[in-house]
Scaffold this motif. Sequence first.
Motif, mmCIF file in Angstrom:
data_model
loop_
_atom_site.group_PDB
_atom_site.id
_atom_site.type_symbol
_atom_site.label_atom_id
_atom_site.label_comp_id
_atom_site.label_asym_id
_atom_site.label_seq_id
_atom_site.Cartn_x
_atom_site.Cartn_y
_atom_site.Cartn_z
ATOM 1 N N ALA A 149 0.832 -1.207 0.000
ATOM 2 C CA ALA A 149 0.000 0.000 0.000
ATOM 3 C C ALA A 149 0.864 1.253 0.000
ATOM 4 O O ALA A 149 0.553 2.237 -0.691
ATOM 5 C CB ALA A 149 -0.947 -0.010 1.195
ATOM 6 N N ALA A 150 1.936 1.249 0.760
ATOM 7 C CA ALA A 150 2.834 2.413 0.796
ATOM 8 C C ALA A 150 3.463 2.639 -0.573
ATOM 9 O O ALA A 150 3.580 3.787 -1.032
ATOM 10 C CB ALA A 150 3.911 2.205 1.857
ATOM 11 N N LEU A 151 3.852 1.573 -1.238
ATOM 12 C CA LEU A 151 4.439 1.698 -2.574
ATOM 13 C C LEU A 151 3.399 2.178 -3.587
ATOM 14 O O LEU A 151 3.690 3.027 -4.427
ATOM 15 C CB LEU A 151 5.028 0.357 -3.020
ATOM 16 N N VAL A 194 15.975 -0.705 4.590
ATOM 17 C CA VAL A 194 15.631 -1.647 3.507
ATOM 18 C C VAL A 194 16.609 -1.404 2.365
ATOM 19 O O VAL A 194 16.659 -0.306 1.813
ATOM 20 C CB VAL A 194 14.167 -1.468 3.036
ATOM 21 N N ARG A 195 17.366 -2.426 2.015
ATOM 22 C CA ARG A 195 18.390 -2.282 0.993
ATOM 23 C C ARG A 195 17.954 -2.712 -0.394
ATOM 24 O O ARG A 195 18.494 -2.267 -1.391
ATOM 25 C CB ARG A 195 19.626 -3.080 1.391
ATOM 26 N N ALA A 196 16.970 -3.591 -0.497
ATOM 27 C CA ALA A 196 16.610 -4.163 -1.789
ATOM 28 C C ALA A 196 15.834 -3.190 -2.678
ATOM 29 O O ALA A 196 15.873 -3.310 -3.903
ATOM 30 C CB ALA A 196 15.776 -5.431 -1.584
ATOM 31 N N PHE A 197 15.133 -2.236 -2.067
ATOM 32 C CA PHE A 197 14.357 -1.250 -2.827
ATOM 33 C C PHE A 197 14.208 -0.009 -1.959
ATOM 34 O O PHE A 197 14.451 -0.047 -0.752
ATOM 35 C CB PHE A 197 13.005 -1.817 -3.270
ATOM 36 N N THR A 198 13.826 1.106 -2.591
ATOM 37 C CA THR A 198 13.825 2.375 -1.873
ATOM 38 C C THR A 198 12.410 2.817 -1.466
ATOM 39 O O THR A 198 11.407 2.330 -1.992
ATOM 40 C CB THR A 198 14.443 3.487 -2.728
ATOM 41 N N LEU A 199 12.387 3.748 -0.544
ATOM 42 C CA LEU A 199 11.133 4.380 -0.146
ATOM 43 C C LEU A 199 10.530 5.124 -1.332
ATOM 44 O O LEU A 199 11.260 5.653 -2.171
ATOM 45 C CB LEU A 199 11.373 5.382 0.980
ATOM 46 N N PRO A 200 9.206 5.174 -1.379
ATOM 47 C CA PRO A 200 8.592 5.986 -2.439
ATOM 48 C C PRO A 200 8.834 7.474 -2.187
ATOM 49 O O PRO A 200 9.127 7.874 -1.112
ATOM 50 C CB PRO A 200 7.097 5.640 -2.348
#
Length: 153
Positions: free
Chosen positions: A71-73, A147-153
């Motif tokens: 949901a955040a993404l 979180v290293r695999a993907f970034t914050l929106p």
Amino acid sequence: MLRPRYLLALLPFLAACGDNQDPGGAAELWDRIHEEDYTSWGRAPGYESTRASSAPHSDQVDIYVNDVVAAALAAGDSLSEWPLDSLIVKDGFTDGGELAIVAAMEKRDAGWFWVEWTDTEAGGDSAKYSGSPSICTDCHSAGSDFVRAFTLP
């Protein structure tokens, strides 16, 4: 007193012992992610299928995110940190495709709770790391709210 060369010889053995700070919390999280069938969750951005990895979690990985992260993404709003109850689960595979580890991180009031299970047959009781072990936090501190695999929106 042990000599330095003996200490160096012991380091790999000591490192293999892990840092299981919260075995009960690790077992509870194992049960919960399996009850929810985490492999049915959405995939992390860029991890729509099994992907090669140079990270310490295995040669190939699948990464799943719960509905809070999804949901955040999807909202697309700019965030400075992941919301509470965010849960990310990573399956790590050998080059031969055998499941080697399951790792999870869950955002709680006190911060991220980390677990890595190394015996996926034994399940919740096989946590090598749990709680807030420095082996996890030191590496993940370079990430986007850890979180290293993907970034914050």
